[in-house]
Design a protein around this motif. Structure first.
Motif, PDB file in Angstrom:
ATOM      1  N   PHE A 482       0.843  -1.201   0.000  1.00 17.20           N
ATOM      2  CA  PHE A 482       0.000   0.000   0.000  1.00 17.20           C
ATOM      3  C   PHE A 482       0.874   1.246   0.000  1.00 17.20           C
ATOM      4  CE2 PHE A 482      -1.788   3.283   2.846  1.00 17.20           C
ATOM      5  CZ  PHE A 482      -2.861   3.701   2.081  1.00 17.20           C
ATOM      6  N   LEU A 483       1.875   1.271   0.847  1.00 12.42           N
ATOM      7  CA  LEU A 483       2.760   2.434   0.938  1.00 12.42           C
ATOM      8  C   LEU A 483       3.495   2.666  -0.380  1.00 12.42           C
ATOM      9  CD1 LEU A 483       4.112   4.633   2.713  1.00 12.42           C
ATOM     10  CD2 LEU A 483       5.891   2.944   3.204  1.00 12.42           C
ATOM     11  N   GLN A 484       4.093   1.624  -0.932  1.00  5.12           N
ATOM     12  CA  GLN A 484       4.885   1.773  -2.144  1.00  5.12           C
ATOM     13  C   GLN A 484       4.021   2.167  -3.337  1.00  5.12           C
ATOM     14  OE1 GLN A 484       6.804  -2.044  -2.144  1.00  5.12           O
ATOM     15  NE2 GLN A 484       8.554  -1.326  -0.949  1.00  5.12           N
ATOM     16  N   GLU A 485       2.757   1.747  -3.317  1.00  5.70           N
ATOM     17  CA  GLU A 485       1.829   2.116  -4.383  1.00  5.70           C
ATOM     18  C   GLU A 485       1.594   3.633  -4.399  1.00  5.70           C
ATOM     19  OE1 GLU A 485      -2.731   0.873  -5.783  1.00  5.70           O
ATOM     20  OE2 GLU A 485      -2.021   0.411  -3.758  1.00  5.70           O
ATOM     21  N   LEU A 486       1.554   4.250  -3.232  1.00  5.40           N
ATOM     22  CA  LEU A 486       1.221   5.671  -3.127  1.00  5.40           C
ATOM     23  C   LEU A 486       2.451   6.573  -3.024  1.00  5.40           C
ATOM     24  CD1 LEU A 486      -1.573   4.406  -2.656  1.00  5.40           C
ATOM     25  CD2 LEU A 486      -1.945   6.066  -0.824  1.00  5.40           C
ATOM     26  N   TRP A 487       3.604   6.018  -2.698  1.00  8.47           N
ATOM     27  CA  TRP A 487       4.777   6.821  -2.394  1.00  8.47           C
ATOM     28  C   TRP A 487       5.198   7.766  -3.521  1.00  8.47           C
ATOM     29  CZ3 TRP A 487       7.093   9.260   1.079  1.00  8.47           C
ATOM     30  CH2 TRP A 487       8.457   9.560   1.048  1.00  8.47           C
ATOM     31  N   PRO A 488       5.226   7.345  -4.782  1.00 14.35           N
ATOM     32  CA  PRO A 488       5.617   8.301  -5.832  1.00 14.35           C
ATOM     33  C   PRO A 488       4.730   9.539  -5.871  1.00 14.35           C
ATOM     34  CG  PRO A 488       5.687   6.063  -6.681  1.00 14.35           C
ATOM     35  CD  PRO A 488       5.024   5.985  -5.332  1.00 14.35           C
TER      36      PRO A 488
END
Length: 806
Positions: A482-488
């Motif tokens: 979830f975090l990596q999906e939104l991080w950019p």
């Protein structure tokens, strides 16, 4: 702890029954059904004609007595044409009623000396934290308990009557039905497995129509009597024939109509249960009311439809699991033991805690926002919310980021729903340059057009708060994907702050900053400033976790610069002012004491981030908010804006000017009282050790919502069931010192109250339960934690200076 409301005076008390995203019907303190909002839109004030429960009691050797199971109607009786026959106002009712609530359960106890039996009713819709499906059922369980209070046996019939509403419910000036889309309605009687009852449908609407739907009223009782349709005649003939039929022998005569109803017409159906009560015997009669209206506008409101051809309608999430209301009713009946048991587990965990009653009341009462028509969920899983609702429509649509900043309830009870909102914000509503639309419209191929904008402006507090909320969702779930999906996208939105709002590149925002007061702040201020600090601190931690040490260093350096300069520029020795340009711009606050000045700091505490500004200054500032902005009585408070607190009531205004220098035209809403802001300030007061002040503030809100002056389950701001009021869940976190960090598989407790036996509810992304802490004989502290739902295996509990692996 049980909250009671007297049916004689608590006319505002209306308890919502319904699941997440299903619409709801409310029950009032008289026991009446009101506000039928099950048709995918708000409908405050809508009552269904001929819809009530009634009882007939015949003691051995006596005469039958029949009553509507509602307390007598309260004055004033000011209708222009009296009460229409549809209201059944001329039928006998119970003398008194008392409403008791332990969310999600409501109980109505009736009193009437004429009846040889006593009657009470319990209603609830399953509510199980972390279980979205079973908390999103379009229905409610109604259980009537009847007790024989005389020395003879008593034959009773208890019947529920409901009008088939398929095709929309509208009325003419004389109170008559006037629904052009109502026709060809049919009520069937069905028996299946261990349920039997009425299935209400229509042959007039295709399954794709907005008016398509059905309802069911069923019972698990074996001995039933039913009337699929009342007499098809005038409204008073219908009512009279039903009542005479019911009262005569307690057996309902089915009139055996075969044809569907004519245009503009519908039928009322009745389902009764029969039993002979022996002296002293008490029996529970269970009914299930369910509804199924799967189709809704594929947009926020009727006037904002999407442009694409053939995609005007979408479906509710509950349509994924059920094909009609009968299936819903069957599911509830089959799973009733588990559904009620787990709902009771949650309710008892909350109400058996040692937290102050006003804290429990505030947190539990505002859960109803989640289950009101303020919120809905589409079939693709996306969770959406207005800010609140008008009487008959959504108000301030678009998952408004700056209002949802305050809400904590959904994140801790149903984390997947908040994750859905973060995905919408960061994956759908962020432009290439990092501009985040603070109202979500792109999913509906629509634009926000208001106040001269054709696109939602970037909201400084909403955008930065969204970054902090991603951190919250990550910590509550431990979900790295979830975090990596939104991080950019998160990085873009944070960089945007220094491009758009930080005009001179000094790490302090002084440019045009759109905020939750629907205006733009100019100049440095602590509301947006602390949210920037929180966004930088969360992003630095995330970057470190993901191994981007260069970026982490960049954010850390920016945090240090911003913290130092913000404090130096705004701290006046008591609180943080605004470095305003009010001589150039309207709607600023300048030297004022803003109740929201430490919002970012309050959120940082809740999310385990610690202090963003010097601790002693934060503590002094939050107490200054209480000292200067809390009013005990509003007789001397001049307010030419919207009014939410009156006369001798107490409350917290949004801003005050204890040092003078009030701008000639301060920001809009500055003199108002918002319960959501009161809860966030009370939460922060408690977190900083000002327990008495925090409790006084919460008590003020609850006293204003006492069922007489206002509805305890409807805190309004810009609309009914306003989202900001879900800041009240922060009070549970503050009292328990609960912080969840599932990334590191740890949860923390540090209760604010010093008492021998502290007990509280807790919830995070994998499980929920009860935490207890007590004083040992040696003067230290010890604790016990119980998992009531979910799986917390491998989680380390940190409390009382020790660690325990579950």
């Amino acid at each position: 702890m049980t909250i009671r409301y007297n049916g004689a005076v608590a006319s505002e008390a209306a308890f919502l029954l319904g699941g997440i995203g299903t619409g709801n019907v409310s029950i009032g303190s008289r026991g009446e059904f009101r506000d039928w909002e099950i048709f995918n839109k708000p409908e405050k004030g809508l009552s269904l004609p001929n819809t009530f429960f009634s009882i007939r009691a015949l003691p051995d050797g006596g005469k039958p007595i029949s009553k509507i199971l509602e307390r007598r109607i309260r004055p004033p009786y000011s209708n222009s044409h009296g009460y229409h026959p549809y209201t059944g106002a001329g039928l006998p009712r119970m003398k008194e009623s008392t409403m008791e609530v332990e969310y999600p359960f409501v109980r109505i106890s009736f009193e009437d000396d004429e009846l040889p039996v006593s009657v009470s009713m319990e209603a609830y819709t399953p509510f199980i934290p972390l279980n979205c499906k079973d908390s999103s059922l379009p229905g409610t369980v109604l259980t009537y308990t009847v007790t024989n209070k005389v020395n003879e046996s008593v034959e009773i019939t208890l019947a529920g009557s409901i009008m088939n509403p398929i095709g929309d419910v509208k009325f003419g000036q004389f109170g008559q039905m006037n629904s052009p889309n109502m026709a060809r309605n049919i009520n069937d009687f069905r028996e299946e497995c261990f349920v039997q009852g009425l299935f209400m449908r229509s042959e007039n609407h295709e399954r794709s129509s907005l008016y398509f739907g059905n309802m069911a009223l069923v019972t698990t009782w074996k001995s039933v009597t039913y009337k699929r349709a009342w007499l098809r005649g005038s409204s008073y003939e219908q009512l009279q024939q039903f009542w005479e039929d019911f009262h005569e022998d307690g057996k309902l005569e089915d009139l055996e109509y075969i044809d569907p109803t004519a245009a503009y017409q519908t039928d009322t159906g009745s389902l009764g249960v029969c039993h002979k009560l022996q002296p002293g015997e008490s029996v529970k009669f269970e009914f299930i009311l369910s509804w199924y209206f799967p189709n809704r506008i594929n947009g926020w409101n009727d006037e904002i439809r999407i442009k694409r051809e053939g995609e005007q309608i979408t479906r509710n999430f509950y349509s994924n699991d059920f094909s009609d209301a009968w299936e819903v009713a069957k599911y509830i009946a089959e799973e009733q033991s588990r559904l009620k048991g787990q709902s009771l587990l949650f309710s008892k965990a909350m109400y058996d805690s040692s937290l102050p009653p006003e804290i429990i009341d505030a947190a539990m009462s505002n859960i109803t926002v989640l289950r009101s028509t303020t919120c809905f969920r589409l079939s693709d899983g996306r969770f959406l919310g207005y800010e609140g609702t008008f009487n008959s429509g959504g108000c301030c649509e678009g998952n408004c980021t700056h209002v949802w900043n305050y809400a904590q309830t959904v994140a801790y009870l149903f984390p997947e729903l908040e994750q859905s909102m973060r995905r919408i914000e960061f994956l759908e509503e962020v432009e290439d340059n990092g501009w985040m639309n603070f109202r979500a419209y792109k999913m509906f191929d629509a634009k926000w057009q208001m106040w001269g904008y054709d696109q939602t402006p970037p909201s400084t507090d909403g955008q930065l708060g969204s970054i902090m909320r991603v951190y919250r969702e990550w910590k509550l779930s431990g979900d790295d994907n979830f975090l990596q999906e939104l991080w950019p996208s998160m990085k873009k939105t944070l960089d945007f702050a220094f491009i758009y709002w930080d005009e001179d590149n000094d790490f302090v925002m002084e440019g045009k900053q759109h905020v939750t007061y629907d205006i733009d702040f100019y100049g440095a201020n602590a509301l947006t400033g602390t949210l920037l600090l929180g966004a930088l601190k969360t992003s630095a931690e995330i970057a470190t976790y993901l191994g981007d040490l260069v970026l982490a260093s960049k954010y850390t350096n920016a945090l240090q610069e911003s913290t130092s300069k913000l404090h130096e520029r705004l701290w006046n020795g008591e609180y943080y002012e605004q470095d305003s340009r009010d001589d150039e711009f309207k709607y600023q606050y300048g030297a004022g004491c803003l109740s929201d000045q430490l919002l970012g700091q309050q959120l940082a505490h809740l999310y385990g981030l610690g202090y963003l500004l010097p601790p002693n200054c934060v503590q002094k500032a939050v107490h200054s908010i209480y000292r200067y902005n809390f009013r005990r009585g509003f007789e001397q408070h001049l307010n030419c804006q919207r009014t939410y607190a009156l006369s001798d009531e107490s409350g917290l205004v949004l801003c005050s000017w204890p040092r003078g220098k009030r701008p000639r035209t301060p920001f809009i809403y500055s003199d108002e009282v918002w319960s959501g802001v009161e809860y966030q300030v009370a939460t922060h007061l408690i977190l900083e050790g000002y327990l008495d002040e925090g409790l006084e503030l919460v008590q003020a809100v609850r006293e204003r919502h006492d069922g007489i002056k206002r509805n305890p389950w409807n805190e309004v701001e810009c609309g009914h069931h306003y989202v900001r009021s879900m800041a009240s869940w922060g009070l549970i976190l503050a009292m328990s010192g609960f912080v969840a960090d599932l990334v590191n598989k740890k949860i923390y407790f540090k209760p604010i109250m010093s008492q021998n036996n502290f007990r509280t509810f807790w919830s995070m992304g994998r499980a929920w339960g009860v935490y207890q802490q007590w004083k040992t004989e040696k003067g230290g502290d010890d604790f016990h934690i119980e998992v009531l739902y979910g799986n917390a295996d491998g989680i380390t509990v940190v409390a009382c200076g020790k660690e325990l692996v579950l």
